[in-house]
Design an enzyme around this catalytic site. Structure first.
Site, PDB file in Angstrom:
ATOM      1  N   PHE A  83      36.294  42.324  44.473  1.00 52.37           N
ATOM      2  CA  PHE A  83      36.451  42.597  43.037  1.00 52.37           C
ATOM      3  C   PHE A  83      35.803  43.911  42.608  1.00 52.37           C
ATOM      4  O   PHE A  83      35.539  44.112  41.429  1.00 52.37           O
ATOM      5  CB  PHE A  83      35.881  41.441  42.208  1.00 52.37           C
ATOM      6  CG  PHE A  83      36.355  40.079  42.654  1.00 52.37           C
ATOM      7  CD1 PHE A  83      37.678  39.710  42.457  1.00 52.37           C
ATOM      8  CD2 PHE A  83      35.506  39.187  43.290  1.00 52.37           C
ATOM      9  CE1 PHE A  83      38.135  38.466  42.883  1.00 52.37           C
ATOM     10  CE2 PHE A  83      35.963  37.946  43.711  1.00 52.37           C
ATOM     11  CZ  PHE A  83      37.271  37.588  43.512  1.00 52.37           C
TER      12      PHE A  83
ATOM     13  N   GLY B 236      45.681  48.962  47.688  1.00 47.46           N
ATOM     14  CA  GLY B 236      45.736  48.614  49.104  1.00 47.46           C
ATOM     15  C   GLY B 236      47.134  48.291  49.599  1.00 47.46           C
ATOM     16  O   GLY B 236      47.582  48.817  50.626  1.00 47.46           O
TER      17      GLY B 236
ATOM     18  N   ASN C  69      54.392  39.022  48.430  1.00 51.87           N
ATOM     19  CA  ASN C  69      54.257  37.607  48.778  1.00 51.87           C
ATOM     20  C   ASN C  69      54.037  36.852  47.471  1.00 51.87           C
ATOM     21  O   ASN C  69      53.012  37.032  46.802  1.00 51.87           O
ATOM     22  CB  ASN C  69      53.067  37.388  49.733  1.00 51.87           C
ATOM     23  CG  ASN C  69      52.876  35.914  50.101  1.00 51.87           C
ATOM     24  OD1 ASN C  69      52.949  35.022  49.247  1.00 51.87           O
ATOM     25  ND2 ASN C  69      52.622  35.649  51.375  1.00 51.87           N
TER      26      ASN C  69
ATOM     27  N   LYS D  94      54.013  47.628  43.358  1.00 54.79           N
ATOM     28  CA  LYS D  94      52.957  48.275  42.587  1.00 54.79           C
ATOM     29  C   LYS D  94      51.710  47.399  42.670  1.00 54.79           C
ATOM     30  O   LYS D  94      51.758  46.246  43.120  1.00 54.79           O
ATOM     31  CB  LYS D  94      53.369  48.408  41.111  1.00 54.79           C
ATOM     32  CG  LYS D  94      54.502  49.376  40.902  1.00 54.79           C
ATOM     33  CD  LYS D  94      54.527  49.908  39.471  1.00 54.79           C
ATOM     34  CE  LYS D  94      55.478  49.167  38.582  1.00 54.79           C
ATOM     35  NZ  LYS D  94      55.877  49.961  37.383  1.00 54.79           N
TER      36      LYS D  94
ATOM     37  N   GLU E 193      44.717  43.619  40.025  1.00 52.29           N
ATOM     38  CA  GLU E 193      43.909  43.767  38.818  1.00 52.29           C
ATOM     39  C   GLU E 193      44.679  43.531  37.531  1.00 52.29           C
ATOM     40  O   GLU E 193      44.104  43.522  36.444  1.00 52.29           O
ATOM     41  CB  GLU E 193      43.297  45.174  38.796  1.00 52.29           C
ATOM     42  CG  GLU E 193      42.279  45.352  39.886  1.00 52.29           C
ATOM     43  CD  GLU E 193      41.927  46.812  40.100  1.00 52.29           C
ATOM     44  OE1 GLU E 193      40.742  47.127  40.045  1.00 52.29           O
ATOM     45  OE2 GLU E 193      42.832  47.628  40.301  1.00 52.29           O
TER      46      GLU E 193
END
Lengths: 708, 328
Positions: free
Chosen positions: A239, A508, A588, A659, A663
């Site tokens: 986080f 990531g 996913n 994208k 968050e």
């Protein structure tokens, strides 16, 4: 692509290892030598100088192997304030007599057992000459200054003439909101096990950014990076709290070198509140002006956020306000408030998570004043292009999120007049808010290996902080090389693997899958050329092009919440919540949904529960454990909480069309709840979190309820 | 944590002998003591584990009362059919406390003797008169949102954190205590002390005395309520809690009991408010007046000012709910 493996809601490929205990987290590492245990001693003052240390009793205590203080700590590289990568900087420990903040490490005790180290740690006496420090965020405006370590163009923006546009508005809001400190509390605390073999260090550490940590550790210890291996295979939540390298890693490495045996150092929960980073407290002034039809004529968002005086960090709460709605006259401004507190840094959706608590409540206030449906207000201010950069959006499905969410949630049943929907003792209300989060991509590289049975092994120094990285990489490689997912082994979290940006900023997945795609294409070319299978490897690299300059890139969403407020006590209980999101192509559906609902629940926490309390006399966080630092428990989260992902594909973001999603869930979620609270009971709380005392205050002083 | 020795005596006589050793302490479920030992707020050198003493039964007492063994867990007590039927406020109070896991571990006596959750009490680097007498109270001028508005002193404004004890106070429970010199009974109202100038003295138990049971007298008539107000739906200490009982005949109140938690250094019985209610007609004004009476003399310290009005409102609401249960 109906047959695509990518996007399928597959179970986590690492799930079985995690639930059976086979997954080894940093603190579980079994060293080859006999493990010694380090416990950190921390400063009990907020500002001053160490005048003396008495370690005699601790050294004599049973099992103690070493006591390290600033008097005997090995030489390390100096701390650097500025840096291109703030998480790759040297992080020297115990090198100074100066105390920068409460809870800063002042000694390390290493013993044969954890219990012995812990007992001896309390025998270390560190005398300090305390000096007055600045700890009180209530002095924010007096102490504020312009950030020095970010470019001015990032800190401030201006379009048109805000003052003129604001003056022209028929209906205006000028409101100040505050958000508290939030302290990183993942289940797994920062933990490290360091072991040397000659000149070479292997350190298992819970870090999100393996490459940055690798550089930081090597530079701090003044050793060549080739002599350091950082391992972070499993991480119990990041986080943003594990972006930096902390004292646990550096002290474990130093002690292990001195003692010539492996050393483990784990932060305690209490230590995390001051030794790990926190989200800065903010004060935010939002000014909105609209014409009679609800079209914005001006929008301004000004932010004051705490920064450690020793290490600047700006909470960029207004940055997405630059793209959220159309308005001809605009102003954003970030100022920092340097205090002698622990270091502020990124926490899930830095900037946006707290920025949208303010802006999206202000929009609700404006809608109320206009007597307009707050959802309709958003629709009337949808921009055709990025309103500050004047470039097209890559994709923007905010309107679809809003409309789809309203339909699914039953938004039309919301009472127009606050305080009019009742259920026994409960006052019931609905609220909504927009979610917006910038999309980032970074350079990355990956390696794919195929053996003679066509089994693939993927290697990257990327981490899986619980987000599902292992699983989506397996899906991508399986699809591109046309093998079953079961025939893909993904190996992450070793500094020896190809370099990636790591886990942070929700970049990531797009960054790493782009590199992995290149590696897979290269491997496929070799197969097509008749090589292999067997002993076949290929590497791929990828970096974003100029799509970032040509297109404005964000992920979007719409959050809807229904709450009940107890008419006697002001207690707020969430009844149901829905988020509808656009994050491009979903890699996913199961792990993405988990990320989104996790973010939404953190939004509930931000709205109703969570606050790190600083005692301005001591500069300390007082509620420094999970009994005193409240986050929602199961009973706070209704079964009816869900995230819906709209189908999408953003080819400007990445070749696979995804994208950032991690968050996005927290963005706007808390504001939807705050707005539902207002709709339920007519009390507007601008000082988060919305606890019963603040609601009660609104019940008792209805005339003041609109003020902070 | 400091090193300590440990023993598990077979009977209560052996337990009270064992604890006579200097630095010794009884260990119950350990849900509070062990936490305090980890941060070295408690530093016993010897632990006398009483959890396997033969004190784990809930026995019937005369006239519908119950004798609750000291080691009965909070889970067992909350789920006991007799408790749920005769003393529902006690079952509710227990279920509103802590979490399922903690209730499985926590004992009846341990719950009574748990220590405050004041932040400054838990931080040995900060002044606290309860921890280090004479060092000062950090909460008085510090962050005191969770602190007492009733019964505190200049020396200490920490609150007693128990829910169970609040219901027991309303139920006029008695505490059975054993020591080397014999056994005695004390009223639960006399178990905990107000801090005055010696906040380190939290109870009227003599050194080495062991709580062996809690005795609940004849169940009172009337409706019972336990209402806990907190910052989240579970696993949080009370901002304010109220155990309320109202007995109604012919639309008039014939008996009332009120005890508050989260507002004082001990479970806070509001006897004046109770007296005010008896004989009154059942209506919201009477309950509101009782709510006000319950917080008479309350003093806020800044962050906790809201507790005064919150307590008054919650008392009024709880009384109304209790009256509604057995009206007529």
């Amino acid at each position: 692509m109906p047959d695509s493996v990518i996007g399928q809601p597959l179970d986590r490929v690492d799930g079985k290892a995690k639930v059976t205990g086979a997954a080894r987290y940093a603190g579980d590492t079994q060293a080859t030598g006999r493990l010694a245990f380090g416990v950190i001693v921390t400063s009990t003052i907020g500002q001053g100088t160490i005048s003396g240390t008495d370690t005699a009793a601790a050294k004599r205590a049973p099992g103690v192997l070493m006591v390290m203080t600033h008097e005997n700590a090995p030489r390390q590289a100096a701390f650097k304030h500025a840096g291109e990568d703030r998480h790759a900087r040297p992080k020297p420990q115990l090198t100074e007599r100066v105390v920068h903040h409460h809870g800063e490490p002042v000694a390390l005790v290493v013993a044969e057992t954890f219990e012995q180290a812990n007992a001896a740690a309390r025998m270390v006496k560190v005398s300090c000459k305390a000096e007055p420090g600045l700890y009180d965020f209530n002095d924010a405006k007096r102490l504020a200054r312009t950030p020095r370590e970010i470019e001015e163009s990032k800190a401030h923006s201006k379009v048109g003439d805000f003052d003129k546009g604001f003056a022209q508005g028929a209906v205006k809001i000028d409101a100040t909101y505050s958000t508290p400190y939030q302290n990183h509390n993942p289940m797994e605390p920062p933990a490290s096990v360091a072991e040397w073999s000659g000149e070479k260090l292997t350190i298992h550490s819970a870090v999100q950014l393996v490459h940055s940590a690798h550089q930081s550790i090597a530079d701090t210890l003044k050793i060549p990076p080739r002599n350091v291996e950082v391992v972070s295979e499993y991480i119990g939540g990041g986080f943003g709290g594990k972006l930096p390298v902390y004292a646990d890693a550096i002290l474990a490495a130093l002690a292990a070198r001195e003692l010539k045996r492996p050393v483990k150092v784990v932060m305690t929960r209490q230590q995390m509140f001051e030794m790990a980073a926190h989200r800065a407290a903010t004060l935010q002034r939002v000014r909105l002006a609209a014409d009679g039809e609800g079209k914005l004529t001006a929008i301004a968002h000004e932010v004051w956020s705490q920064s450690a005086r020793m290490d600047e960090y700006t909470e960029s709460a207004a940055s997405s306000t630059r793209a959220i709605y159309a308005a001809p006259n605009r102003l954003t401004r970030h100022l920092i408030v340097p205090l002698d507190l622990p270091v502020a840094d990124s926490m899930r959706a830095p900037g946006d998570a707290v920025g949208q608590l303010a802006v999206e409540q202000a929009m609700d206030e404006l809608a109320d004043k206009l007597n307009l449906d707050p959802l309709e207000l958003r629709l009337r201010n949808e921009p055709a292009e990025d309103p500050e950069k004047n470039i097209p959006f890559s994709t923007r499905s905010l309107v679809a999120c809003l409309k789809d969410g309203a339909e699914r949630f039953g938004w039309s049943h919301r009472a127009r007049t606050p305080g009019t929907m009742k259920d026994g003792q409960w006052l019931v209300g609905m609220g909504m808010a927009t979610a917006i989060r910038p999309n980032f991509r970074r350079p990355a590289s990956a390696r794919v290996h195929m053996d003679e049975r066509r089994h693939l092994t993927v290697e990257m120094d990327m981490t899986d902080v619980g987000t599902g990285s292992y699983t989506i990489f397996a899906q991508v490689a399986a699809e591109l090389l046309e093998v079953p997912v079961e025939d893909v082994t993904v190996q992450l979290g070793h500094s020896g693997y190809p370099k990636t940006p790591g886990s942070g900023g929700s970049f990531g997945a797009a960054s790493c899958t782009s590199a992995l795609r290149e590696a897979c294409i290269a491997l496929k070319a070799k197969l097509d050329a008749g090589q292999g299978p067997g002993n076949l490897s290929a590497e791929g690299k990828s970096e974003p092009g100029d799509e970032y300059k040509k297109f404005s890139q964000y992920s979007y969403g719409a959050n809807f919440a229904e709450v009940a407020v107890d008419a006697t006590t002001g207690e707020v209980r969430l009844r149901r919540m829905l988020g509808v999101f656009d994050a491009g192509r979903i890699l996913n559906a199961k792990t993405a949904r988990s990320q989104l609902i996790g973010g939404m629940i953190w939004g509930v926490s931000s709205a109703l529960h969570e606050a790190g309390i600083v005692d301005p006399r001591f500069g300390s966080f007082v509620n420094n454990d999970l009994a005193g630092y409240h986050v929602p428990v199961h009973a706070d989260i209704p079964a009816s909480l869900d995230a819906v992902m709209l189908a999408g594909f953003d080819d400007k973001s990445s070749p696979l069309g995804s994208k950032g999603v991690g968050e996005l869930g927290i963005c706007g979620a808390g504001a939807a709840i705050a707005n539902a609270v207002f709709n339920a009971c007519g009390v507007r709380v601008r000082d988060y979190p919305i606890t019963p005392d603040k609601i009660l205050n609104g019940f008792l002083r209805p005339n003041l309820a609109q003020q902070r | 944590m400091k090193a300590f020795t440990y023993e598990r005596p077979a009977d209560t006589a052996a337990a009270v002998r064992a604890v006579a050793r200097p630095g010794a302490k009884f260990l119950g479920g350990g849900t509070n003591l062990l936490d305090l030992m980890k941060v070295e707020v408690e530093t016993p050198t010897h632990l006398v584990d009483v959890t396997r003493l033969p004190l784990s039964d809930i026995d019937d007492a005369p006239n519908g009362g119950l004798r609750i063994g000291a080691t009965v867990t909070n889970s067992e007590l909350s789920n006991d059919k007799r408790v749920r039927e005769r003393f529902p406020m006690l079952s509710l109070a227990l279920l509103n406390g802590a979490s399922g896991q903690l209730r499985n571990q926590a004992t009846t006596a341990g719950n009574l003797l748990q220590r405050t959750r004041c932040y400054y009490f838990y931080d040995p680097s900060k002044p606290c008169n309860k921890r280090v007498p004479g060092s000062g109270c950090s909460a008085l001028n510090g962050y005191n949102r969770i602190h007492a508005v009733l019964g505190g002193s200049e020396a200490c404004i920490a609150v007693h954190p128990s829910d169970m004890a609040v219901a027991m106070a309303a139920l006029d429970a008695e505490v059975e205590v054993q020591s080397i010199s014999g056994t005695r009974l004390l009223k639960i109202a006399d178990l905990h002390r107000l801090p005055g100038t010696s906040p380190q003295q939290e109870t009227n138990l003599a050194a080495g005395e062991l709580i062996t049971a809690v005795v609940l007298p004849t169940p009172p008539g009337g409706g019972q309520v336990y209402r806990k107000v907190r910052d989240r739906a579970s696993y949080a200490f009370a901002l304010v809690s109220v155990a309320a009982l109202v007995e109604v005949k012919d639309d008039h109140i014939t008996a009332a009991r009120i005890a508050l938690g989260g507002v004082a250094p001990k479970p806070w019985r509001a006897l004046d408010a109770e007296r005010l209610l008896v004989g009154q007609a059942v209506n919201d004004d009477a309950f509101a007046a009782a709510g006000e009476a319950a917080v008479a003399g309350a003093q806020g310290h800044g962050h906790n000012d809201f507790k005064i009005v919150l307590a008054a409102r919650t008392v009024a609401r709880a009384l109304a709910d209790a009256a509604a249960q057995r009206k007529g």
